[in-house]
Design a protein around this motif. Structure first.
Motif, PDB file in Angstrom:
ATOM      1  N   GLY A  37       0.788  -1.232   0.000  1.00  0.00           N
ATOM      2  CA  GLY A  37       0.000   0.000   0.000  1.00  0.00           C
ATOM      3  C   GLY A  37       0.814   1.272   0.000  1.00  0.00           C
ATOM      4  O   GLY A  37       0.264   2.364   0.152  1.00  0.00           O
ATOM      5  N   VAL A  38       2.148   1.176  -0.207  1.00  0.00           N
ATOM      6  CA  VAL A  38       2.965   2.394  -0.183  1.00  0.00           C
ATOM      7  C   VAL A  38       2.510   3.382  -1.246  1.00  0.00           C
ATOM      8  O   VAL A  38       2.460   4.584  -1.021  1.00  0.00           O
ATOM      9  N   LEU A  39       2.147   2.874  -2.423  1.00  0.00           N
ATOM     10  CA  LEU A  39       1.769   3.769  -3.511  1.00  0.00           C
ATOM     11  C   LEU A  39       0.396   4.397  -3.321  1.00  0.00           C
ATOM     12  O   LEU A  39      -0.002   5.241  -4.100  1.00  0.00           O
ATOM     13  N   THR A  40      -0.319   3.992  -2.304  1.00  0.00           N
ATOM     14  CA  THR A  40      -1.619   4.614  -2.045  1.00  0.00           C
ATOM     15  C   THR A  40      -1.481   5.782  -1.074  1.00  0.00           C
ATOM     16  O   THR A  40      -2.476   6.396  -0.716  1.00  0.00           O
ATOM     17  N   ASN A  41      -0.259   6.071  -0.663  1.00  0.00           N
ATOM     18  CA  ASN A  41      -0.058   7.073   0.379  1.00  0.00           C
ATOM     19  C   ASN A  41       0.268   8.456  -0.137  1.00  0.00           C
ATOM     20  O   ASN A  41       0.714   9.304   0.632  1.00  0.00           O
ATOM     21  N   TYR A  42       0.100   8.710  -1.435  1.00  0.00           N
ATOM     22  CA  TYR A  42       0.301  10.072  -1.924  1.00  0.00           C
ATOM     23  C   TYR A  42      -0.685  10.989  -1.220  1.00  0.00           C
ATOM     24  O   TYR A  42      -1.865  10.673  -1.091  1.00  0.00           O
ATOM     25  N   SER A  43      -0.196  12.112  -0.781  1.00  0.00           N
ATOM     26  CA  SER A  43      -1.077  13.062  -0.116  1.00  0.00           C
ATOM     27  C   SER A  43      -2.021  13.687  -1.145  1.00  0.00           C
ATOM     28  O   SER A  43      -1.799  13.602  -2.357  1.00  0.00           O
ATOM     29  N   ARG A  44      -3.042  14.309  -0.621  1.00  0.00           N
ATOM     30  CA  ARG A  44      -3.988  14.994  -1.497  1.00  0.00           C
ATOM     31  C   ARG A  44      -3.271  16.076  -2.311  1.00  0.00           C
ATOM     32  O   ARG A  44      -3.514  16.258  -3.494  1.00  0.00           O
ATOM     33  N   ASN A  45      -2.342  16.786  -1.640  1.00  0.00           N
ATOM     34  CA  ASN A  45      -1.584  17.829  -2.328  1.00  0.00           C
ATOM     35  C   ASN A  45      -0.714  17.253  -3.441  1.00  0.00           C
ATOM     36  O   ASN A  45      -0.570  17.857  -4.502  1.00  0.00           O
ATOM     37  N   ALA A  46      -0.120  16.069  -3.191  1.00  0.00           N
ATOM     38  CA  ALA A  46       0.714  15.435  -4.217  1.00  0.00           C
ATOM     39  C   ALA A  46      -0.129  15.051  -5.426  1.00  0.00           C
ATOM     40  O   ALA A  46       0.290  15.224  -6.579  1.00  0.00           O
ATOM     41  N   GLU A  47      -1.331  14.520  -5.185  1.00  0.00           N
ATOM     42  CA  GLU A  47      -2.215  14.158  -6.298  1.00  0.00           C
ATOM     43  C   GLU A  47      -2.616  15.394  -7.101  1.00  0.00           C
ATOM     44  O   GLU A  47      -2.619  15.374  -8.336  1.00  0.00           O
ATOM     45  N   LEU A  48      -2.940  16.482  -6.404  1.00  0.00           N
ATOM     46  CA  LEU A  48      -3.333  17.709  -7.096  1.00  0.00           C
ATOM     47  C   LEU A  48      -2.167  18.290  -7.883  1.00  0.00           C
ATOM     48  O   LEU A  48      -2.344  18.780  -9.006  1.00  0.00           O
ATOM     49  N   GLU A  49      -0.966  18.218  -7.302  1.00  0.00           N
ATOM     50  CA  GLU A  49       0.207  18.710  -8.017  1.00  0.00           C
ATOM     51  C   GLU A  49       0.453  17.883  -9.281  1.00  0.00           C
ATOM     52  O   GLU A  49       0.734  18.432 -10.353  1.00  0.00           O
ATOM     53  N   ALA A  50       0.337  16.553  -9.163  1.00  0.00           N
ATOM     54  CA  ALA A  50       0.519  15.693 -10.336  1.00  0.00           C
ATOM     55  C   ALA A  50      -0.560  15.961 -11.384  1.00  0.00           C
ATOM     56  O   ALA A  50      -0.281  15.935 -12.592  1.00  0.00           O
ATOM     57  N   ASP A  51      -1.795  16.233 -10.954  1.00  0.00           N
ATOM     58  CA  ASP A  51      -2.866  16.584 -11.889  1.00  0.00           C
ATOM     59  C   ASP A  51      -2.496  17.847 -12.673  1.00  0.00           C
ATOM     60  O   ASP A  51      -2.587  17.882 -13.901  1.00  0.00           O
ATOM     61  N   ASN A  52      -2.088  18.894 -11.941  1.00  0.00           N
ATOM     62  CA  ASN A  52      -1.774  20.174 -12.586  1.00  0.00           C
ATOM     63  C   ASN A  52      -0.553  20.071 -13.495  1.00  0.00           C
ATOM     64  O   ASN A  52      -0.551  20.598 -14.612  1.00  0.00           O
ATOM     65  N   LEU A  53       0.480  19.386 -13.022  1.00  0.00           N
ATOM     66  CA  LEU A  53       1.661  19.196 -13.856  1.00  0.00           C
ATOM     67  C   LEU A  53       1.314  18.379 -15.095  1.00  0.00           C
ATOM     68  O   LEU A  53       1.763  18.693 -16.204  1.00  0.00           O
ATOM     69  N   GLY A  54       0.503  17.340 -14.903  1.00  0.00           N
ATOM     70  CA  GLY A  54       0.116  16.487 -16.017  1.00  0.00           C
ATOM     71  C   GLY A  54      -0.633  17.244 -17.102  1.00  0.00           C
ATOM     72  O   GLY A  54      -0.382  17.051 -18.299  1.00  0.00           O
ATOM     73  N   VAL A  55      -1.540  18.121 -16.701  1.00  0.00           N
ATOM     74  CA  VAL A  55      -2.284  18.935 -17.670  1.00  0.00           C
ATOM     75  C   VAL A  55      -1.309  19.797 -18.471  1.00  0.00           C
ATOM     76  O   VAL A  55      -1.382  19.879 -19.706  1.00  0.00           O
ATOM     77  N   ASP A  56      -0.370  20.428 -17.778  1.00  0.00           N
ATOM     78  CA  ASP A  56       0.614  21.293 -18.439  1.00  0.00           C
ATOM     79  C   ASP A  56       1.509  20.493 -19.384  1.00  0.00           C
ATOM     80  O   ASP A  56       1.724  20.875 -20.533  1.00  0.00           O
TER      81      ASP A  56
END
Length: 198
Positions: free
Chosen positions: A106-125
């Motif tokens: 379950g280590v990969l399920t531990n991304y924080s909410r902020n990390a997920e949002l950052e990856a979303d924004n970076l991914g869009v860019d």
């Protein structure tokens, strides 16, 4: 690899090696490991209706890698020795073993909410700068929400590692709205590739 490397070239780590692997698994999921290793289940590729949807998901995973989210989690969980071995060896089979272990623990399920949002924004860019429609990930996420009602077992892995909500998808769409709408991209090559994985 062609699509993923095109996206990875838009990141500050674009001059480093990135490799993309298909996992022979019908469920929908994708992961990033430190060292530029990205794994995508064949089930995710077969569910991507258009070429823009796959880069949207790859760009999200590349966003995690570029922001070093996985490096931080793995260092906390396993220490620097394992991480250094993975980065120096770039051994895909070792990566798969580590990936299986991370999924199991379950280590990969531990991304924080902020990390997920950052990856979303970076991914869009990154997707936009690579020439894809930046709305691709939001379109795919909406598709997965619908699939969760019809075939929950196919997407349960994805939802456990990428918590999705309407609110989060709205935020991704808002981020994509800052860029021009490139229209939907698709190619015969992508559709042939996709059909081979069904």
């Amino acid at each position: 690899n062609q699509v993923g490397r095109r996206i990875a070239a838009q990141t500050p780590m674009g001059n480093m090696p990135w490799d993309f692997f298909i996992v022979d698994d019908p469920s929908v999921n994708a992961f990033n490991l430190p060292g530029g290793l990205v794994y995508v289940n064949r089930g995710l590729i077969s569910e991507a209706d258009s070429l823009d949807q796959l880069p949207g998901v790859l760009a999200h995973e590349i966003g995690h890698g570029a922001a070093r989210h996985g490096t931080q989690l793995m260092t906390r969980s396993y220490g620097y020795n394992l991480l250094a071995g993975l980065l120096l060896g770039r051994n895909p089979s070792q990566g798969q073993q580590i990936l299986a272990q991370l999924v199991g623990t379950g280590v990969l399920t531990n991304y924080s909410r902020n990390a997920e949002l950052e990856a979303d924004n970076l991914g869009v860019d990154y997707a936009y700068r690579a020439g894809y429609n930046p709305r691709g990930s939001a379109d795919f996420f909406r598709q997965l929400l619908q699939m969760r009602q019809r075939r929950p077992t196919k997407v349960e892995q994805f939802f456990s590692t990428h918590p999705l909500s309407e609110q989060r998808i709205d935020r991704v769409e808002s981020a994509a709205a800052r860029y021009g709408n490139r229209g939907t991209h698709d190619t015969r090559d992508f559709q042939r590739f996709r059909s081979r994985l069904n």
